[in-house]
Design a protein around this motif. Sequence first.
Motif, mmCIF file in Angstrom:
data_model
loop_
_atom_site.group_PDB
_atom_site.id
_atom_site.type_symbol
_atom_site.label_atom_id
_atom_site.label_comp_id
_atom_site.label_asym_id
_atom_site.label_seq_id
_atom_site.Cartn_x
_atom_site.Cartn_y
_atom_site.Cartn_z
ATOM 1 N N VAL A 267 0.847 -1.184 0.000
ATOM 2 C CA VAL A 267 0.000 0.000 0.000
ATOM 3 C C VAL A 267 0.886 1.239 0.000
ATOM 4 N N VAL A 268 0.628 2.161 -0.903
ATOM 5 C CA VAL A 268 1.454 3.375 -0.916
ATOM 6 C C VAL A 268 0.945 4.310 0.169
ATOM 7 N N ARG A 269 1.857 4.978 0.812
ATOM 8 C CA ARG A 269 1.450 5.895 1.862
ATOM 9 C C ARG A 269 0.880 7.159 1.236
ATOM 10 N N ASP A 271 0.728 10.267 2.070
ATOM 11 C CA ASP A 271 1.515 11.492 2.033
ATOM 12 C C ASP A 271 2.640 11.404 1.006
ATOM 13 N N ARG A 272 3.054 10.174 0.650
ATOM 14 C CA ARG A 272 4.067 10.047 -0.391
ATOM 15 C C ARG A 272 3.395 10.129 -1.750
ATOM 16 N N PHE A 273 2.218 9.526 -1.832
ATOM 17 C CA PHE A 273 1.575 9.433 -3.127
ATOM 18 C C PHE A 273 1.094 10.783 -3.628
ATOM 19 N N ASP A 275 2.321 13.616 -3.375
ATOM 20 C CA ASP A 275 3.423 14.350 -3.979
ATOM 21 C C ASP A 275 3.593 13.941 -5.439
ATOM 22 N N VAL A 276 3.591 12.621 -5.656
ATOM 23 C CA VAL A 276 3.748 12.127 -7.025
ATOM 24 C C VAL A 276 2.567 12.540 -7.890
ATOM 25 N N MET A 279 2.823 16.415 -8.626
ATOM 26 C CA MET A 279 4.027 16.906 -9.299
ATOM 27 C C MET A 279 4.346 16.147 -10.572
ATOM 28 N N GLY B 189 6.854 12.284 -1.335
ATOM 29 C CA GLY B 189 7.164 11.058 -2.043
ATOM 30 C C GLY B 189 8.284 11.209 -3.038
ATOM 31 N N SER C 202 2.458 -2.438 6.341
ATOM 32 C CA SER C 202 2.691 -1.777 5.062
ATOM 33 C C SER C 202 1.690 -2.185 4.017
ATOM 34 N N TRP C 247 10.247 2.825 -0.732
ATOM 35 C CA TRP C 247 9.692 4.168 -0.843
ATOM 36 C C TRP C 247 8.835 4.511 0.366
#
Lengths: 301, 192, 320
Positions: A267-269, A271-273, A275-276, A279, B189, C202, C247
């Motif tokens: 699972v992508v977090r 707050d990281r995703f 951004d991607v 941007m 990210g 995760s 990541w």
Amino acid sequence: MTAVVAVLAGAVLLGAAAAIADRAVTARGGPRGATTEVLRSGVRLLVKGRRTTVAGDRLLWRTGVAAVPVLAIAAAAVVPVAGRSLLSTSADLVWFNAMEALMWAAVWLVGWGPNSIHPLVGGYRFLAQGLAYELPLMFSLITAGLAAGSLRATDVVAAQQGLWFVVTMPVAFVVFVASAAAFAFWGPFASPASSDIAGGVLAELSGPDRLLVQVGRYTLLGVSAAMAAALFLGGGHGPWLPDVVWTAVKSLAVLGALVWLGRRLPVVRPDRFVDVAWMVLVPLTLVQALVVALLVLAGAY
Amino acid sequence: MPDTGLAAHLLAAVLGIVAVGTGIAVFRVDSMARATFSLLASFLAVAAMLGLLGLTYLAVVTALMMTIEMAIMAVFMIMFMMNPAGLMPMTMTHNQRGSFVAGTTTFVVLTAGVWLVDWPARGGSLPADATRQLGEAIMGSHMLVMLVIGIGLFATILAGTVLATARGRYDRFGAELDRREPSDPLPGGLPR
Amino acid sequence: MDVRDRLTRWALQRPHVLLVAAPVGTTLRWRVETELGRRRWPAASSPADADILLTLAQIGDLDDAADVLWGQVPPPRLRVHIDSGDDISRVLDDAARALSERPAREPAEPRPLDAGDGDGDIAGLPMAGGGPDRDGMELDALTVHLGPVLPGWPAGLVVSATLQGDVMTDVGARVLGPTVGDPRPDPTLVALDALERVLIVSGWTAAAREAARLRGVLAGDGPPTADAVRRVRALVGAVRRSRALGWSLRDLRGTDERVQRWCDVVEQGVAGRPGAAALPAYVPLTDVPELLDGLDVGSARIAVAALPLALTSRDRAAQS
């Protein structure tokens, strides 16, 4: 009337296919085992009791829960099959987008309603993630409409007579298919309902409520896969077999690929995703739209 | 194609009542979340009425845009408000006298206008593709203006956001803008 | 009705289990989890999702927590206890049978267990107060307790924090349940357990299940088979190389390095070079607040999952 029933049945079957594929990919046991397990989970949820929480906003909570499957099925109304869709207006693509946006708000309600910390965190994660994904999704939908010169779903399918859109707009296709997972908060985008917040928006749901939300999620996954096949893979176009069969084959192929790929990723977090998404995806889909616009001007369609 | 039968009129009347009722509810409920979603319900009723009039694109776009707006309201007005007033009585009105007068006057003027103005008769028939006609009417002769305004709006939004944040490039990358990795309280990210 | 009963029994053949375990008694917990995995009974992600509340051995003051959780499990439900000497398989069989005979409706609890006792504003609960957060905005501040029973969470740990938005401040950590007990288990298994926790939190469920299965396989008697070694190496390789996982774990207060260390321990253990010296240094409970301060709930969960926490008395002794 039969058309309504057909669309309803088709949407639910696609949702069931998504759930079965999901179970088959994550657990051992093959497709027959997966079907049994999906049915078993469904019946179990029907048997379990409902829950209430202390000082929750019951009206908003139940409204959100009921809205999730209804909106997923409403999105199915514009999926073109054999040259027709249940709802065929001059703004089908925008209707599809609007149903997904309403689902976005409905899932937030499911998170806000119970007055509990884990669903609340899940609901806000979904808001942030959905907002970040909304623009790339809109641009990819518009790109398909741009190439077809119309926002009507059947026109988009008809415009792919010669060449599938996925060839000239691969980015839009990938973004759209991923948006199926993003708005169903499934797979890599499951952070609103993931284990690190004890199930997130699903944490306080039990019984028929939980079943409704799960049905809605998987139905949206299936319906979006069908829409992707129609908008980018030529819908019913293909040799030998009739339109309906080709539509089904392509939808199931997209669904299968989506499920298989989605389950291989953690699972992508959020707050990281985000951004991607802001941007990278927004400029990328804009450039894709520009390329397609230039192709339209050059008469390539 | 708008339907002018009795059913359509009844439906429009019901939708109108729903829109006004939920609009009033915005100010009567005791929770920001309920107020936000009453407002959304009101807008969705209006969008449905636009759909009844045959203006499909406007209807769907209204629904879409208002939903996104309400969801963003859920972030800013509920998450960030000191007291989103989940359950306690709250009041959302200020300047009650002035706004009552202004609102009633506007309502009376508009209603009078709707009933008393001599609307022109329709010349021509319904277009085959209402969306395309709408697009050409809005943007056909004013494309350059639309483009410039669009970019101007976007630049304003960006400028407003940049002005509002407390941290700028120099906080993130150092006084000489020479740090390799930005110092953020929470990493994003992308490595930038 | 007969059809309804049979359908209910069929539906509850794979009940979701919520496990309440103490910090000690890890070996029993692993045996139970292996058996549950063999039967394909999924672990419940929250009490609302559970059918069976399973308490293990001595749980001391975790009993109150178990009562609260029991109040949140919807019917039909069953509460089961397993002691160290019990035949796990037989107990689970009996549980499955008893569960299908439970009524679907139970008389309502006299009052909800999480309503407040005080004279607060709504349902006896006070409204959350406000306070400035890390960006200087006035946000509501909510006191929250994470644990002691959560998916992918060290058993018995309770982390309390003030949440503003989802950022945790004023973090405190304590342990519930007995902390004196059986000997420390094999380091390889401890490392696999930690990896499973990280993978669950995760969201990489396939790898988490594989880690749990391998833990069950390696816990058996005798040296690991060639097949087990191959699978372990494949899992560890996948975890190490995963860009998506990297990541997620990047810049998370050293979690990335800890996960790499756990991978090292597993690989060395399976290659026949186990040793307590290979384990990463235990982190005492008093260090946890500093580690979690300022993190959001999701990041904090991942950070805690990867930590080699000293929860039992033997771990604390091994520290020094």
